[in-house]
Design an enzyme around this catalytic site. Structure first.
Site, short mmCIF file in Angstrom:
data_model
loop_
_atom_site.label_atom_id
_atom_site.label_comp_id
_atom_site.label_asym_id
_atom_site.label_seq_id
_atom_site.Cartn_x
_atom_site.Cartn_y
_atom_site.Cartn_z
N HIS A 11 -10.53 -19.68 17.56
CA HIS A 11 -10.27 -19.90 16.61
C HIS A 11 -9.63 -18.44 15.99
O HIS A 11 -9.91 -17.36 15.88
CB HIS A 11 -11.66 -19.36 15.53
CG HIS A 11 -12.27 -19.74 14.10
ND1 HIS A 11 -13.26 -19.49 13.45
CD2 HIS A 11 -10.73 -19.98 13.18
CE1 HIS A 11 -12.66 -20.41 12.30
NE2 HIS A 11 -12.01 -20.57 11.77
N ASN B 228 -15.88 -20.38 24.05
CA ASN B 228 -15.79 -19.94 23.07
C ASN B 228 -15.05 -18.08 23.04
O ASN B 228 -16.78 -17.09 23.24
CB ASN B 228 -16.18 -20.27 21.75
CG ASN B 228 -15.37 -19.55 20.69
OD1 ASN B 228 -14.92 -18.39 20.64
ND2 ASN B 228 -14.87 -20.62 19.43
N GLU C 5 -16.69 -32.92 16.58
CA GLU C 5 -17.69 -31.41 16.75
C GLU C 5 -19.11 -31.50 15.86
O GLU C 5 -18.89 -31.09 14.70
CB GLU C 5 -16.80 -30.34 17.01
CG GLU C 5 -17.98 -29.35 18.22
CD GLU C 5 -17.26 -27.93 18.05
OE1 GLU C 5 -15.89 -28.34 18.19
OE2 GLU C 5 -17.97 -27.27 17.67
N HIS D 119 -22.19 -24.70 18.13
CA HIS D 119 -22.77 -23.90 17.58
C HIS D 119 -24.29 -23.33 17.36
O HIS D 119 -24.86 -24.79 17.62
CB HIS D 119 -22.55 -24.29 16.14
CG HIS D 119 -22.12 -23.18 14.97
ND1 HIS D 119 -23.26 -21.44 14.93
CD2 HIS D 119 -20.77 -22.32 14.09
CE1 HIS D 119 -22.47 -20.64 14.28
NE2 HIS D 119 -21.16 -21.36 14.16
N THR E 52 -18.67 -19.44 10.90
CA THR E 52 -18.31 -20.80 10.56
C THR E 52 -19.87 -20.90 9.95
O THR E 52 -20.48 -21.43 10.81
CB THR E 52 -18.20 -21.88 11.53
OG1 THR E 52 -16.78 -21.42 12.39
CG2 THR E 52 -17.33 -22.73 10.06
N HIS F 87 -15.87 -13.88 19.88
CA HIS F 87 -16.27 -12.63 20.80
C HIS F 87 -15.40 -10.94 21.35
O HIS F 87 -16.14 -10.09 21.25
CB HIS F 87 -17.68 -12.48 20.97
CG HIS F 87 -18.90 -13.14 19.87
ND1 HIS F 87 -18.07 -13.08 18.76
CD2 HIS F 87 -19.80 -13.33 20.09
CE1 HIS F 87 -19.42 -13.64 17.94
NE2 HIS F 87 -20.47 -13.79 18.79
N GLU G 98 -9.13 -23.59 17.34
CA GLU G 98 -10.42 -23.54 16.05
C GLU G 98 -9.08 -23.22 15.37
O GLU G 98 -8.45 -21.97 14.62
CB GLU G 98 -11.51 -23.11 16.54
CG GLU G 98 -12.55 -23.82 16.45
CD GLU G 98 -13.91 -23.32 16.87
OE1 GLU G 98 -13.63 -22.30 15.44
OE2 GLU G 98 -15.09 -23.36 17.22
N ARG H 11 -8.20 -17.19 12.84
CA ARG H 11 -8.95 -16.59 11.08
C ARG H 11 -7.93 -16.73 10.50
O ARG H 11 -6.78 -15.94 10.65
CB ARG H 11 -9.81 -16.34 10.89
CG ARG H 11 -11.26 -17.46 11.26
CD ARG H 11 -12.40 -15.74 11.58
NE ARG H 11 -13.90 -16.37 11.57
CZ ARG H 11 -14.44 -17.00 10.38
NH1 ARG H 11 -13.90 -16.72 8.96
NH2 ARG H 11 -15.36 -17.60 10.39
N ARG I 70 -9.70 -11.56 12.49
CA ARG I 70 -10.30 -10.82 12.13
C ARG I 70 -10.69 -10.82 13.60
O ARG I 70 -11.10 -9.68 13.96
CB ARG I 70 -11.86 -10.79 11.16
CG ARG I 70 -12.58 -12.22 11.92
CD ARG I 70 -13.89 -12.14 11.31
NE ARG I 70 -13.43 -12.26 9.82
CZ ARG I 70 -15.09 -13.26 9.47
NH1 ARG I 70 -15.08 -13.64 9.90
NH2 ARG I 70 -14.71 -13.19 7.87
N1 PXP Z 1 -18.17 -24.60 17.80
C1 PXP Z 1 -17.51 -24.54 16.19
C2 PXP Z 1 -16.07 -25.16 15.71
C3 PXP Z 1 -17.21 -22.56 16.10
O1 PXP Z 1 -16.81 -22.24 14.90
C4 PXP Z 1 -18.16 -21.79 16.91
C5 PXP Z 1 -18.27 -20.31 16.44
O2 PXP Z 1 -17.00 -19.91 16.64
C6 PXP Z 1 -18.63 -22.55 18.23
C7 PXP Z 1 -18.64 -23.41 17.83
C8 PXP Z 1 -19.12 -21.38 18.95
O3 PXP Z 1 -20.53 -20.89 18.28
P1 PXP Z 1 -21.45 -20.05 19.41
O4 PXP Z 1 -20.79 -18.85 19.33
O5 PXP Z 1 -22.83 -20.04 17.86
O6 PXP Z 1 -21.72 -20.56 20.50
#
Ligand code: PXP
Length: 238
Positions: free
Chosen positions: A43, A7, A151, A190, A101, A10, A70, A45, A49
């Site tokens: 993601h 992901n 997931e 997550h 999330t 960031h 996402e 949004r 953001r």
């Molecule tokens: N899975 C989902 C559905 C998420 O919303 C996120 C965070 O954007 C992640 C995985 C990844 O989480 P993390 O950034 O804590 O690794």
């Protein structure tokens, strides 16, 4: 062996903190792929953001792995995803005020709406995943709604310690087997990091782990390609 979805939200967070053009998540997706990412997750949004519309369309054109979009189950996102055609969509709950999330999608109480929504995505050949808590009722409903994947939310597991973390891990393991019996493909994510990922990666037949924050944080020290490679090694040796 589980695959790794990286992901890159960031990277866009840093860019948006100055509303400028760098760092560009599209370039970093390339580095994540070089490090062994099996898919790239973003993601989009409602409040834009971090990831922007421009990012997802450039990613669609440039990445060589899979694109996991996402998004919240809204009409706006449905329209965008049908134009974008990601490899799959992960539906998540979205609140404006949250930092990331929180909690899984409540499939049980939105079955009718989600069934229609998922079938509209599938009519464009997009596979659909539900980000849910490891709870049997939510898993049953995800199967009934027609999701291809779930997931499992590992945020609670990541936050807990000791015995409590062990109990949550058992819940995730049982949920994985329960969902596989219902012919669902099981991803997880997550809060996973270099310290806690191995126990989740070693669950039999878990399909993909989606990881963002810890990889991007590690990338500040060693670069994204190496950070992804290190995570991939942890996952694939389990
Ligand atoms: N899975 C989902 C559905 C998420 O919303 C996120 C965070 O954007 C992640 C995985 C990844 O989480 P993390 O950034 O804590 O690794």
């Amino acid at each position: 062996m589980a695959t790794l979805g990286v992901n890159i939200d960031h990277i866009a967070n840093v860019r948006q903190s100055r509303k400028t053009v760098e760092p560009d998540p599209v370039q970093f997706a390339f580095l994540a792929e070089l490090g062994g990412a099996d898919s790239i997750t973003v993601h989009l949004r409602e409040d834009r953001r971090h990831i922007q519309d421009r990012d997802i369309f450039l990613l669609r054109d440039t990445i060589k792995t899979k694109l996991n979009l996402e998004m919240a189950a809204t009409e706006e996102m449905l329209k965008i995803s049908k134009k974008l055609l990601p490899d799959y969509v992960t539906l998540v709950p979205e609140k404006r005020e949250e930092i990331t999330t929180e909690g899984g999608l409540d499939v049980k109480n939105n079955k009718k709406y989600l069934k229609d929504y998922v079938s509209r995505l599938k009519s464009s050949n997009i596979e659909v995943s539900a980000f849910i808590d490891p709870v049997n009722e939510q898993i049953n409903c995800s199967g009934e709604v027609g999701f291809d994947f779930i997931e499992l939310h590992t945020g609670k597991y990541a936050d807990l310690k000791g015995e409590e973390q062990y109990v949550e891990l058992q819940k995730i393991i049982e949920s994985t087997y329960y969902a596989i019996d219902l012919d669902l493909i099981v991803n997880a994510g997550h809060g996973l990091n270099y310290q806690n990922v191995e126990k989740i990666a070693s669950i039999n037949n878990i399909n993909e782990l989606n990881i963002g924050h810890s990889i991007v944080a590690r990338a500040l020290a060693v670069g994204l390609e190496k950070a992804v490679r290190e995570m991939k090694t942890l996952i694939s040796t389990n």
